[in-house]
Design a protein around this motif. Structure first.
Motif, PDB file in Angstrom:
ATOM      1  N   ARG A 215       8.514   5.764   8.427  1.00  0.00           N
ATOM      2  CA  ARG A 215       8.147   6.454   9.677  1.00  0.00           C
ATOM      3  C   ARG A 215       6.642   6.405   9.896  1.00  0.00           C
ATOM      4  O   ARG A 215       6.177   6.240  11.027  1.00  0.00           O
ATOM      5  CB  ARG A 215       8.642   7.901   9.637  1.00  0.00           C
ATOM      6  N   LEU A 216       5.878   6.570   8.831  1.00  0.00           N
ATOM      7  CA  LEU A 216       4.429   6.529   8.964  1.00  0.00           C
ATOM      8  C   LEU A 216       3.972   5.132   9.374  1.00  0.00           C
ATOM      9  O   LEU A 216       3.129   4.978  10.263  1.00  0.00           O
ATOM     10  CB  LEU A 216       3.766   6.942   7.644  1.00  0.00           C
ATOM     11  N   MET A 217       4.541   4.095   8.740  1.00  0.00           N
ATOM     12  CA  MET A 217       4.157   2.730   9.085  1.00  0.00           C
ATOM     13  C   MET A 217       4.488   2.398  10.528  1.00  0.00           C
ATOM     14  O   MET A 217       3.730   1.693  11.206  1.00  0.00           O
ATOM     15  CB  MET A 217       4.884   1.736   8.172  1.00  0.00           C
TER      16      MET A 217
ATOM     17  N   ARG B  52      15.310   0.119  -0.592  1.00  0.00           N
ATOM     18  CA  ARG B  52      14.959  -0.883  -1.603  1.00  0.00           C
ATOM     19  C   ARG B  52      13.453  -1.000  -1.797  1.00  0.00           C
ATOM     20  O   ARG B  52      12.988  -1.281  -2.903  1.00  0.00           O
ATOM     21  CB  ARG B  52      15.542  -2.242  -1.213  1.00  0.00           C
ATOM     22  N   LEU B  53      12.680  -0.800  -0.750  1.00  0.00           N
ATOM     23  CA  LEU B  53      11.223  -0.947  -0.853  1.00  0.00           C
ATOM     24  C   LEU B  53      10.485   0.365  -0.654  1.00  0.00           C
ATOM     25  O   LEU B  53       9.520   0.648  -1.364  1.00  0.00           O
ATOM     26  CB  LEU B  53      10.722  -1.971   0.174  1.00  0.00           C
ATOM     27  N   LEU B  54      10.899   1.139   0.342  1.00  0.00           N
ATOM     28  CA  LEU B  54      10.163   2.341   0.733  1.00  0.00           C
ATOM     29  C   LEU B  54      11.121   3.458   1.117  1.00  0.00           C
ATOM     30  O   LEU B  54      12.254   3.213   1.535  1.00  0.00           O
ATOM     31  CB  LEU B  54       9.258   2.042   1.945  1.00  0.00           C
TER      32      LEU B  54
ATOM     33  N   ALA C  52      14.929  -4.452   5.152  1.00  0.00           N
ATOM     34  CA  ALA C  52      14.443  -3.450   4.202  1.00  0.00           C
ATOM     35  C   ALA C  52      13.584  -2.393   4.884  1.00  0.00           C
ATOM     36  O   ALA C  52      13.268  -1.361   4.272  1.00  0.00           O
ATOM     37  CB  ALA C  52      13.648  -4.119   3.086  1.00  0.00           C
ATOM     38  N   HIS C  53      13.219  -2.635   6.149  1.00  0.00           N
ATOM     39  CA  HIS C  53      12.459  -1.649   6.926  1.00  0.00           C
ATOM     40  C   HIS C  53      13.358  -0.858   7.872  1.00  0.00           C
ATOM     41  O   HIS C  53      12.855  -0.061   8.668  1.00  0.00           O
ATOM     42  CB  HIS C  53      11.324  -2.344   7.681  1.00  0.00           C
ATOM     43  N   TRP C  54      14.673  -1.085   7.794  1.00  0.00           N
ATOM     44  CA  TRP C  54      15.603  -0.238   8.537  1.00  0.00           C
ATOM     45  C   TRP C  54      15.643   1.140   7.883  1.00  0.00           C
ATOM     46  O   TRP C  54      15.516   1.272   6.653  1.00  0.00           O
ATOM     47  CB  TRP C  54      17.012  -0.829   8.504  1.00  0.00           C
ATOM     48  N   PHE C  55      15.847   2.148   8.683  1.00  0.00           N
ATOM     49  CA  PHE C  55      16.000   3.486   8.127  1.00  0.00           C
ATOM     50  C   PHE C  55      17.302   3.554   7.322  1.00  0.00           C
ATOM     51  O   PHE C  55      18.330   3.018   7.726  1.00  0.00           O
ATOM     52  CB  PHE C  55      15.981   4.538   9.235  1.00  0.00           C
TER      53      PHE C  55
ATOM     54  N   VAL D  25       0.838  -1.206   0.000  1.00  0.00           N
ATOM     55  CA  VAL D  25       0.000   0.000   0.000  1.00  0.00           C
ATOM     56  C   VAL D  25       0.866   1.246   0.000  1.00  0.00           C
ATOM     57  O   VAL D  25       0.637   2.198  -0.771  1.00  0.00           O
ATOM     58  CB  VAL D  25      -0.962  -0.001   1.212  1.00  0.00           C
ATOM     59  N   MET D  26       1.885   1.279   0.850  1.00  0.00           N
ATOM     60  CA  MET D  26       2.728   2.466   0.931  1.00  0.00           C
ATOM     61  C   MET D  26       3.508   2.690  -0.367  1.00  0.00           C
ATOM     62  O   MET D  26       3.751   3.837  -0.765  1.00  0.00           O
ATOM     63  CB  MET D  26       3.682   2.364   2.118  1.00  0.00           C
TER      64      MET D  26
END
Length: 477
Positions: free
Chosen positions: A270-272, A262-264, A255-258, A77-78
């Motif tokens: 930060r929003l997630m 690669r993805l976002l 991939a969700h590390w700041f 979604v993001m």
């Protein structure tokens, strides 16, 4: 030492701890991976993939990771938000027109409300025995018909209400906005960009022999486990369909590390990851949730991630997006202790990184043997005791405890065969000496803590029958 170097040094003990937990909880199999600063510092499997066949579990066995799927849906979604193809304030009816046509109030729920479980939609539906394989998971037509008939539980934003149905609707929104199936979208926009080869959005029958079998619970601790068949979750894939391995989940978590784009973007992350809901039940906080991720702290470490529960598999992944740590634990039983093991691993990592409050490792007094010469596993009538090195310090803990920090003690070496429990107030043996006896080969033959002796496990088991009663000879001695 750096975080990665410290965890690498502790990896052998962390693996031993996982093995003990698996045996203690009688779980068929546990797959664990830990990633720190882009290094996979632990990738292990213990137990069996199939308790009936006795197939050993491998690190490449596939697990159904269930509600981890929600993080993939939220990431999708993001991505579509960043591409200008979805807005978080869009109503779900814009993407699932059947809800509008039927006049369902759920049509007005926004994408963000669905992501944060604030839409008021029912959790699984009024007929949810597909979770017990009584019938197949719903298709699109069945899901929407059930939502129209019985979908609303609360008004929007009235309560946090966890909803697999809500995430199933998000899967449909992703398909409408992208022009791809949910499986195609996540494969081309998440799985392939990360180079994952053992992760997918839905059960793949062509890979059937690669999956770890799911197992029933040990009801009342007595029943034998039985194997549960893998099934397609159909329209609910975005809520619960994904499969993966612990190692690949740590790559996805990274991939969700700041700083990892690669993805976002970091803005989207930060929003997630920011707090959307503090979840309370009967007046007590039971959890926290962001936008597609749960949010929590273990000790002083803020974490995001998700758990998962699928028929026969229980899973948990923790992600520290700032300090770049991912811990993933996958179990293949309905009662698998994935969250307790993952929580314990985070605590042990932090214990290795930082001494407990009030403890400063003392300077060695003279020339003493290396700390490793004091380590081992010991047992007495009351349970297990591990003496091990974490973060360059000698510590004591119970490896069978769900919380390894209960009874965790910092130790000081005061002599070749003498340790001291760090002095402090407490109910245990703080400030007291631990005396070791060694065998002729230099190995530890026994450990006396608080006046009570423990032995290496095999020796304790040999002695245990004599500890079941006091004999007449002992009384007169």
């Amino acid at each position: 030492m750096s975080q990665t170097e410290t965890i690498r040094a502790a990896a052998g003990y962390l693996a031993q701890f996982v093995e003990t937990q698996a045996v203690h909880h009688r779980v068929p199999g546990v797959q664990v991976a830990i990633r720190s600063d882009d290094e996979l510092v632990l990738d292990m499997a213990v137990g069996v993939a199939d308790a009936v066949a006795g197939t050993p579990l491998r690190t490449d066995h596939l697990f159904r990771i269930a509600s981890h799927s929600k993080t993939f849906a939220a990431t999708s979604v993001m991505q579509l938000v960043e591409a200008g193809r979805i807005r978080l304030d869009d109503a779900i009816g814009q993407y699932v027109p059947e809800l509008v046509e039927a006049g369902s109030p759920i049509a007005e729920a926004t994408i963000r409300e669905l992501l944060g479980h604030q839409s008021g939609v029912i959790r699984d539906g009024v007929h949810a025995d597909f979770w017990q394989l009584a019938y197949p998971f719903p298709d699109r037509e069945t899901l929407i018909a059930d939502i129209v008939a019985d979908g609303r539980v609360y008004a929007r934003n009235e309560h946090f209400h966890y909803s697999n149905v809500g995430y199933s609707l998000l899967g449909l929104a992703i398909e409408a906005a992208s022009g791809q199936t949910f499986d195609e979208y996540t494969r081309t926009h998440i799985i392939e960009p990360l180079g994952l080869t053992r992760t997918g959005a839905e059960y793949d029958p062509a890979r059937a022999d690669e999956y770890a079998s799911g197992h029933t619970a040990l009801l009342f601790g007595t029943h034998e486990r039985q194997v549960i068949e893998h099934v397609d979750t159909r329209v609910m894939s975005a809520a619960t369909g994904f499969y993966s391995t612990a190692a690949e989940l740590t790559e996805y978590g990274a991939a969700h590390w700041f700083g990892d784009t690669r993805l976002l973007s970091d803005d989207s992350k930060r929003l997630m990851q920011r707090l959307e809901s503090v979840v309370s039940s009967y007046g007590e906080e039971v959890g926290r949730y962001g936008v597609g991720m749960d949010v929590r702290k273990i000790g002083d470490r803020p974490l995001i991630g998700h758990s998962g529960g699928y028929p026969g598999h229980i899973t948990r992944t923790y992600i520290d997006p700032k300090d770049k740590l991912v811990v993933s634990v996958l179990t293949n039983a309905v009662d698998g202790p994935a969250t307790p093991i993952a929580t314990a691993l985070v605590k042990l990592i932090d214990a290795a990184l930082t001494p407990r409050r009030g403890f400063t490792p003392p300077a060695p007094a003279g020339v003493l043997p290396p700390l490793e010469s004091y380590t081992g596993r010991f047992a007495n009538l009351w349970g297990l005791l591990d003496l091990t090195v974490l973060g360059g310090r000698l510590v004591a803990l119970d490896p069978s405890s769900a919380d390894p920090m209960e009874g965790f003690e910092e130790l000081e070496v005061v002599g070749p065969d003498t340790l001291r429990v760090h002095p402090q107030t407490g109910f245990g043996s703080s400030g007291e000496l631990i005396r070791l006896e060694r065998a002729a080969d230099g190995s530890i033959a026994s450990v006396r803590v608080g006046g009570m002796t423990s032995w290496p496990v095999e020796e304790f088991l040999r002695r245990q029958p004599s500890m079941l009663r006091v004999t007449a000879a002992q009384v007169t001695a």
